[in-house]
Motif scaffolding. Structure first.
Motif, PDB file in Angstrom:
ATOM      1  N   VAL A  80       0.851  -1.162   0.000  1.00  0.00           N
ATOM      2  CA  VAL A  80       0.000   0.000   0.000  1.00  0.00           C
ATOM      3  C   VAL A  80       0.903   1.232   0.000  1.00  0.00           C
ATOM      4  O   VAL A  80       2.011   1.199   0.527  1.00  0.00           O
ATOM      5  CB  VAL A  80      -0.982  -0.052   1.201  1.00  0.00           C
ATOM      6  N   ARG A  81       0.425   2.288  -0.659  1.00  0.00           N
ATOM      7  CA  ARG A  81       1.210   3.506  -0.801  1.00  0.00           C
ATOM      8  C   ARG A  81       0.724   4.563   0.192  1.00  0.00           C
ATOM      9  O   ARG A  81      -0.480   4.756   0.362  1.00  0.00           O
ATOM     10  CB  ARG A  81       1.037   4.027  -2.230  1.00  0.00           C
ATOM     11  N   ILE A  82       1.668   5.241   0.823  1.00  0.00           N
ATOM     12  CA  ILE A  82       1.333   6.301   1.769  1.00  0.00           C
ATOM     13  C   ILE A  82       2.171   7.532   1.435  1.00  0.00           C
ATOM     14  O   ILE A  82       3.392   7.448   1.336  1.00  0.00           O
ATOM     15  CB  ILE A  82       1.592   5.832   3.217  1.00  0.00           C
ATOM     16  N   ASP A  83       1.498   8.650   1.219  1.00  0.00           N
ATOM     17  CA  ASP A  83       2.190   9.903   0.898  1.00  0.00           C
ATOM     18  C   ASP A  83       2.323  10.720   2.172  1.00  0.00           C
ATOM     19  O   ASP A  83       1.340  11.291   2.640  1.00  0.00           O
ATOM     20  CB  ASP A  83       1.373  10.719  -0.108  1.00  0.00           C
ATOM     21  N   LEU A  84       3.517  10.765   2.706  1.00  0.00           N
ATOM     22  CA  LEU A  84       3.733  11.543   3.928  1.00  0.00           C
ATOM     23  C   LEU A  84       4.173  12.953   3.572  1.00  0.00           C
ATOM     24  O   LEU A  84       5.118  13.143   2.799  1.00  0.00           O
ATOM     25  CB  LEU A  84       4.804  10.870   4.808  1.00  0.00           C
ATOM     26  N   ARG A  85       3.487  13.933   4.121  1.00  0.00           N
ATOM     27  CA  ARG A  85       3.886  15.322   3.961  1.00  0.00           C
ATOM     28  C   ARG A  85       4.299  15.800   5.339  1.00  0.00           C
ATOM     29  O   ARG A  85       3.767  15.325   6.349  1.00  0.00           O
ATOM     30  CB  ARG A  85       2.712  16.177   3.446  1.00  0.00           C
TER      31      ARG A  85
END
Ligand SMILES: *[C@@H]1O[C@H](CO)[C@@H](O)[C@H](O)[C@H]1NC(C)=O
Ligand SMILES: *[C@@H]1O[C@H](CO)[C@@H](O)[C@H](O)[C@H]1NC(C)=O
Ligand SMILES: *[C@@H]1O[C@H](CO)[C@@H](O)[C@H](O)[C@H]1NC(C)=O
Ligand SMILES: *[C@@H]1O[C@H](CO)[C@@H](O)[C@H](O)[C@H]1NC(C)=O
Length: 271
Positions: free
Chosen positions: A145-150
């Motif tokens: 699963v992909r997680i975009d951390l900002r």
């Protein structure tokens, strides 16, 4: 007229097709039932500089009884040499870990058997911003699963009564935020806001909502940058009713890309 022989022949053909169809259907059901899923409840988290953040990842197995010894978890970051974290054979396997994550990343080990593959990242840095992948291999489940951390800097304001109005003070924000106050009908109110910036580019926010205000009415103060929005609901008397953060609507929901199959195949081979 069809002979008995022809009827039997065609009946057999039909029967064969029906049986084949059923077998395919059963196989498909069995296959999908054996496939668990890997998912996240928070694909776009916003970390707060120097605080900890949890990148949520969970896996569901259809079989239920899983021992953590059968679970293989790898956290990767796009563009990073090495890994963020790896867990295998019941233990952390950190020989391939990028030094950027040394002593800062960990899993919730006790919760792994229950399907929790979330990553705890301590003391978030600006450079942690990026795309992460949670890869899980366990009996009957493998996926990513992909997680975009900002990463941003944000804080909830402290709201106090000031003369006949209200005053909100938030110690740290990044990228000078917009501050707005609304009454309980959602009507925007006039206010004045000062930003006190420090040498590190972090700003202190002080916003005044002038009175007179209605004691029993709820006023909402929004402090918002491009990534996150702080929402504080307070009475005209300055009693805080509610305070929370939401990720900003300006943040686009990116479509999730299809499975990166190559890493998964390698990963299955390795496993
Ligand atoms: C995993 O466990 C941690 C610690 O209890 C919790 O904060 C996190 O939300 C859990 N994640 C999932 C996906 O269950
Ligand atoms: C808010 O400010 C604008 C311009 O500064 C002014 O025209 C308007 O009357 C003010 N509204 C209230 C309710 O004070
Ligand atoms: C601005 O920040 C400095 C350092 O944090 C502080 O000493 C000063 O009082 C602040 N000024 C205002 C107007 O809040
Ligand atoms: C603040 O509001 C202005 C005007 O609505 C908008 O153009 C700007 O992008 C906003 N900035 C942030 C940080 O949300």
């Amino acid at each position: 007229m069809a002979s008995i022989g022809q009827i039997i022949f065609w009946s057999m053909i039909v029967l064969i097709f029906v049986c084949a169809g059923l077998i395919i259907l059963l196989l498909a059901i069995a296959f999908s039932a054996s496939q668990g899923t890997v998912e996240t409840s928070a694909p776009f988290p916003v970390g707060n500089l120097r605080e900890d953040v949890v990148l949520e990842c969970k896996f569901l197995t259809k079989s239920g009884t899983d021992r953590s010894s059968d679970v293989f978890i790898t956290w990767e970051k796009e563009g990073l040499t090495g890994l963020v974290y790896q867990y295998r054979n019941n233990a952390a396997q950190l020989q391939d870990q990028n030094t950027q994550f040394k002593d800062r990343a960990q899993l919730f080990t006790d919760a792994i058997a229950g399907g929790n593959a979330s990553l705890l990242l301590r003391s978030v840095k600006m450079t942690d911003d990026g795309v992460y992948y949670c890869n899980v291999g366990a009996p009957g489940v493998w996926g990513r699963v992909r997680i975009d951390l900002r990463v941003s800097v944000y804080s909830a304001p402290t709201i106090t009564k000031s003369n006949s109005g209200l005053r909100a003070e938030a110690p740290r924000w990044q990228a000078t935020p917009n501050v707005t106050w609304v009454d309980q009908n959602g009507k925007q109110l006039n206010s004045s806001t000062q930003f006190n910036s420090s040498s590190t580019g972090i700003v202190q926010v002080v916003s005044n909502l002038p009175g007179p205000l209605t004691a029993a009415e709820i006023y909402t103060c929004f402090i918002e940058n491009f990534l996150i929005k702080s929402v504080s609901e307070v009475t005209g008397e300055g009693d805080l009713k509610n305070s929370y953060f939401v990720t900003s609507s300006s943040q686009k929901m990116l479509p999730l890309p299809l499975f990166g199959t190559t890493p998964l195949l390698l990963y299955m081979l390795a496993w």
